[in-house]
Every structure is written in structure tokens, then in C-alpha cells.
Write a protein that holds these residues in place. Structure first.
Motif, PDB file in Angstrom:
ATOM      1  N   MET A 157       0.788  -1.240   0.000  1.00 47.40           N
ATOM      2  CA  MET A 157       0.000   0.000   0.000  1.00 47.40           C
ATOM      3  C   MET A 157       0.817   1.285   0.000  1.00 47.40           C
ATOM      4  SD  MET A 157      -3.140  -0.741  -0.246  1.00 47.40           S
ATOM      5  CE  MET A 157      -4.314  -2.081  -0.018  1.00 47.40           C
ATOM      6  N   LEU A 158       2.120   1.153  -0.081  1.00 42.92           N
ATOM      7  CA  LEU A 158       2.970   2.353  -0.136  1.00 42.92           C
ATOM      8  C   LEU A 158       4.158   2.134  -1.049  1.00 42.92           C
ATOM      9  CD1 LEU A 158       3.359   3.911   3.462  1.00 42.92           C
ATOM     10  CD2 LEU A 158       2.448   5.031   1.417  1.00 42.92           C
ATOM     11  N   ASP A 159       4.412   3.106  -1.882  1.00 46.29           N
ATOM     12  CA  ASP A 159       5.617   3.159  -2.692  1.00 46.29           C
ATOM     13  C   ASP A 159       6.468   4.280  -2.112  1.00 46.29           C
ATOM     14  OD1 ASP A 159       6.566   1.576  -4.692  1.00 46.29           O
ATOM     15  OD2 ASP A 159       5.438   2.504  -6.315  1.00 46.29           O
ATOM     16  N   LEU A 160       7.645   3.964  -1.628  1.00 40.80           N
ATOM     17  CA  LEU A 160       8.530   4.963  -1.024  1.00 40.80           C
ATOM     18  C   LEU A 160       9.600   5.383  -2.009  1.00 40.80           C
ATOM     19  CD1 LEU A 160       9.101   3.128   2.387  1.00 40.80           C
ATOM     20  CD2 LEU A 160       7.311   4.797   1.837  1.00 40.80           C
ATOM     21  N   LYS A 196      -1.335  14.426   8.741  1.00 39.02           N
ATOM     22  CA  LYS A 196      -2.221  15.486   8.262  1.00 39.02           C
ATOM     23  C   LYS A 196      -2.755  15.103   6.881  1.00 39.02           C
ATOM     24  CE  LYS A 196      -2.330  20.458   7.240  1.00 39.02           C
ATOM     25  NZ  LYS A 196      -1.514  21.694   7.158  1.00 39.02           N
ATOM     26  N   TRP A 197      -4.049  15.188   6.734  1.00 40.24           N
ATOM     27  CA  TRP A 197      -4.641  14.864   5.440  1.00 40.24           C
ATOM     28  C   TRP A 197      -4.371  15.967   4.431  1.00 40.24           C
ATOM     29  CZ3 TRP A 197      -5.695  10.058   4.825  1.00 40.24           C
ATOM     30  CH2 TRP A 197      -6.210   9.279   5.872  1.00 40.24           C
ATOM     31  N   GLY A 198      -4.069  15.562   3.214  1.00 41.85           N
ATOM     32  CA  GLY A 198      -3.803  16.531   2.161  1.00 41.85           C
ATOM     33  C   GLY A 198      -5.083  17.066   1.557  1.00 41.85           C
ATOM     34  N   SER A 199      -4.939  18.134   0.797  1.00 37.09           N
ATOM     35  CA  SER A 199      -6.097  18.775   0.169  1.00 37.09           C
ATOM     36  C   SER A 199      -6.297  18.316  -1.273  1.00 37.09           C
ATOM     37  CB  SER A 199      -5.922  20.301   0.196  1.00 37.09           C
ATOM     38  OG  SER A 199      -4.710  20.675  -0.462  1.00 37.09           O
ATOM     39  N   GLY A 200      -5.412  17.431  -1.747  1.00 38.99           N
ATOM     40  CA  GLY A 200      -5.519  16.969  -3.127  1.00 38.99           C
ATOM     41  C   GLY A 200      -6.537  15.852  -3.308  1.00 38.99           C
ATOM     42  N   ALA A 201      -6.614  15.352  -4.536  1.00 33.40           N
ATOM     43  CA  ALA A 201      -7.560  14.280  -4.852  1.00 33.40           C
ATOM     44  C   ALA A 201      -7.210  13.007  -4.092  1.00 33.40           C
ATOM     45  CB  ALA A 201      -7.546  14.019  -6.356  1.00 33.40           C
ATOM     46  N   GLY A 202      -8.228  12.255  -3.701  1.00 31.32           N
ATOM     47  CA  GLY A 202      -8.025  11.017  -2.994  1.00 31.32           C
ATOM     48  C   GLY A 202      -9.045  10.839  -1.889  1.00 31.32           C
ATOM     49  N   LYS A 203      -8.947   9.714  -1.180  1.00 29.17           N
ATOM     50  CA  LYS A 203      -9.903   9.411  -0.122  1.00 29.17           C
ATOM     51  C   LYS A 203      -9.181   9.208   1.219  1.00 29.17           C
ATOM     52  CE  LYS A 203     -13.218   7.173  -3.233  1.00 29.17           C
ATOM     53  NZ  LYS A 203     -13.976   5.928  -3.537  1.00 29.17           N
ATOM     54  N   ARG A 204      -9.755   9.786   2.234  1.00 30.53           N
ATOM     55  CA  ARG A 204      -9.218   9.596   3.582  1.00 30.53           C
ATOM     56  C   ARG A 204      -9.602   8.222   4.113  1.00 30.53           C
ATOM     57  NH1 ARG A 204     -10.338  15.345   6.770  1.00 30.53           N
ATOM     58  NH2 ARG A 204      -9.420  16.727   5.169  1.00 30.53           N
ATOM     59  N   GLY A 205      -8.888   7.815   5.156  1.00 33.57           N
ATOM     60  CA  GLY A 205      -9.196   6.541   5.767  1.00 33.57           C
ATOM     61  C   GLY A 205      -8.132   5.502   5.455  1.00 33.57           C
ATOM     62  N   ALA A 206      -8.439   4.253   5.737  1.00 34.28           N
ATOM     63  CA  ALA A 206      -7.493   3.159   5.489  1.00 34.28           C
ATOM     64  C   ALA A 206      -7.139   3.108   4.005  1.00 34.28           C
ATOM     65  CB  ALA A 206      -8.114   1.838   5.930  1.00 34.28           C
ATOM     66  N   PRO A 207      -5.883   2.773   3.679  1.00 32.61           N
ATOM     67  CA  PRO A 207      -5.500   2.714   2.268  1.00 32.61           C
ATOM     68  C   PRO A 207      -6.287   1.652   1.498  1.00 32.61           C
ATOM     69  CG  PRO A 207      -3.824   1.705   3.678  1.00 32.61           C
ATOM     70  CD  PRO A 207      -4.786   2.389   4.588  1.00 32.61           C
ATOM     71  N   ARG A 208      -6.593   1.979   0.251  1.00 33.07           N
ATOM     72  CA  ARG A 208      -7.358   1.080  -0.614  1.00 33.07           C
ATOM     73  C   ARG A 208      -6.558   0.783  -1.883  1.00 33.07           C
ATOM     74  NH1 ARG A 208     -13.125   4.373  -0.412  1.00 33.07           N
ATOM     75  NH2 ARG A 208     -13.244   4.572   1.882  1.00 33.07           N
ATOM     76  N   PRO A 209      -6.733  -0.393  -2.439  1.00 32.10           N
ATOM     77  CA  PRO A 209      -6.005  -0.733  -3.669  1.00 32.10           C
ATOM     78  C   PRO A 209      -6.329   0.253  -4.800  1.00 32.10           C
ATOM     79  CG  PRO A 209      -6.949  -2.699  -2.688  1.00 32.10           C
ATOM     80  CD  PRO A 209      -7.528  -1.530  -1.940  1.00 32.10           C
ATOM     81  N   LEU A 210      -5.391   0.455  -5.669  1.00 28.90           N
ATOM     82  CA  LEU A 210      -5.562   1.387  -6.803  1.00 28.90           C
ATOM     83  C   LEU A 210      -6.677   0.907  -7.735  1.00 28.90           C
ATOM     84  CD1 LEU A 210      -4.275   3.970  -8.057  1.00 28.90           C
ATOM     85  CD2 LEU A 210      -2.913   2.435  -9.485  1.00 28.90           C
ATOM     86  N   GLY A 211      -7.567   1.786  -8.079  1.00 30.55           N
ATOM     87  CA  GLY A 211      -8.648   1.466  -9.027  1.00 30.55           C
ATOM     88  C   GLY A 211      -9.782   0.726  -8.404  1.00 30.55           C
TER      89      GLY A 211
END
Length: 211
Positions: A157-160, A196-211
């Protein structure tokens, strides 16, 4: 002869009287000046005492304000480091600067250039502030891109960025921006914390798979 004696006596008396008056005048002058000197000295001492009290009060005020400012700063720092959400995941690494190396697809989606501390998330809002920790080492960065793709459906769920990945793994530096310089392509059990949650596109909460 008798008249001369009388004149001498009178002259002596007059001279003694004048001398007495002169001494009395000097004494009087001394007596008059002493109280003035004492008054000036007392006045100066009073002014010094008042200035000392004023400076002491000012010092106390400055000290109180300094302590208040320090406490406020500590509170802000503590608040900013408190996690809004946390968990663990498998992390991979990438470096995508749009150069086309290793199949790069273009500049990061967040609009900021590829850099140390730029992470990719499949679902979190862009520019979300995230802290990652592994084996006692931590790095604070932000979500600046989307990813990983299909690996996110397998728990990655993360690419560093390459530097963060290698530092978390063993505290070293990558052999290049595009290669971590180790046979490990993933790190299991990386702790993530959303600060801190960002203001860009995306969803808050637990990470979800892409697509």
C-alpha cells in the motif's frame, strides 16, 4: 595713654565679634547645605530602587511570556506529530522523475518534482503528510504520486522514494536514485502514520487498492 588703651580694647572686641560672626556664618552655611545633600542622596537612592523594581517586574513579565511561548510551541509540535490514523503495510520503492528511465510514466501526480520523502499511495489524498517507521528508523514525507498499481491488490500500500526505502531497510543510501542497491524490493511490516490529510484528490481513511 588711657584713650589708646580703650581704643585697643574696643578694636579687639570688634575683631573678635566679626570673627565670631564669620564662623557662625560658615557653620550656618554648612548646616544649610548638609540637608540638601542628604535630600539629593535619598532622592537618588529612591530613584534607583524604583528603577530596580521596574526592571525586576519587566524581567518577570519577559520570563513569563517566554515560558508561555515555549509551552505553545511544544503544544503545536506535539499536536503536529500526533497520528490521525496508523497501521502497517508492505512497502516497495520507486523514483519517477519523468525521464523515462525504468519505464517512468511522467512527473508525479501531485505536481511536485520527485524528491526524497515523496511517497506514492493508491488512495490517500495527494499532499497527505505521512510518517513511516521500520526497525527504529523513521522518515516523514508526503503523498505526491499514485501507486503502486497491481501490487496494491496484494497488500503493498505504499511506494517509497528510493532514499527512504533504503534508509528504513538498513540506514544506508541507495546505489542510485533508481536502484536501492539491495536485493530487497519490499519491506514487510512498515508502520505508517497519517499526520495530516492533504487537500488533493483522494480518499481519507485506510489505504485502498488502486482502481
Amino acid at each position: 595713654m588711657q584713650q589708646r588703651a580703650i581704643n585697643v580694647v574696643l578694636t579687639g572686641i570688634t575683631s573678635a565679634a566679626m570673627a565670631g560672626m564669620l564662623v557662625a556664618g560658615v557653620a550656618a552655611a554648612s548646616d544649610d547645605s548638609a540637608p540638601s545633600g542628604d535630600k539629593r542622596l535619598l532622592s537618588q537612592q529612591a530613584m534607583n530602587t524604583q528603577e530596580h523594581k521596574t526592571a525586576h517586574k519587566g524581567g518577570k513579565k519577559d520570563s513569563a511570556e517566554s515560558r508561555s511561548t515555549s509551552k505553545d510551541s511544544a503544544k503545536r509540535a506535539k499536536k503536529s506529530s500526533k497520528a490521525l490514523l496508523s497501521g502497517k503495510t508492505i512497502a516497495s520503492y520507486f523514483w519517477d522523475d519523468g525521464s523515462g528511465v525504468n519505464g517512468d510514466t511522467g512527473a508525479p501526480a501531485g505536481g511536485k518534482p520527485m524528491q526524497k520523502g515523496l511517497f506514492a499511495s493508491p488512495s490517500w489524498p495527494l499532499h497527505t503528510k505521512v510518517r513511516v517507521t521500520y526497525d527504529g528508523r523513521s522518515v516523514t514525507g508526503f503523498v505526491g504520486d499514485r501507486g503502486p498499481g497491481s501490487p496494491s491488490h496484494r497488500g503493498v500500500m505504499l511506494d517509497l522514494d528510493t532514499y527512504t526505502f533504503r534508509y528504513l531497510l538498513d540506514g544506508e543510501k541507495p546505489s542510485s536514485k533508481y536502484n536501492a542497491g539491495t536485493g530487497e524490493g519490499h519491506i514487510k511490516g512498515v508502520k505508517w502514520e497519517v499526520l495530516k490529510w492533504g487537500s488533493g484528490a483522494g480518499k481519507r481513511g485506510a489505504p485502498r487498492p488502486l482502481g
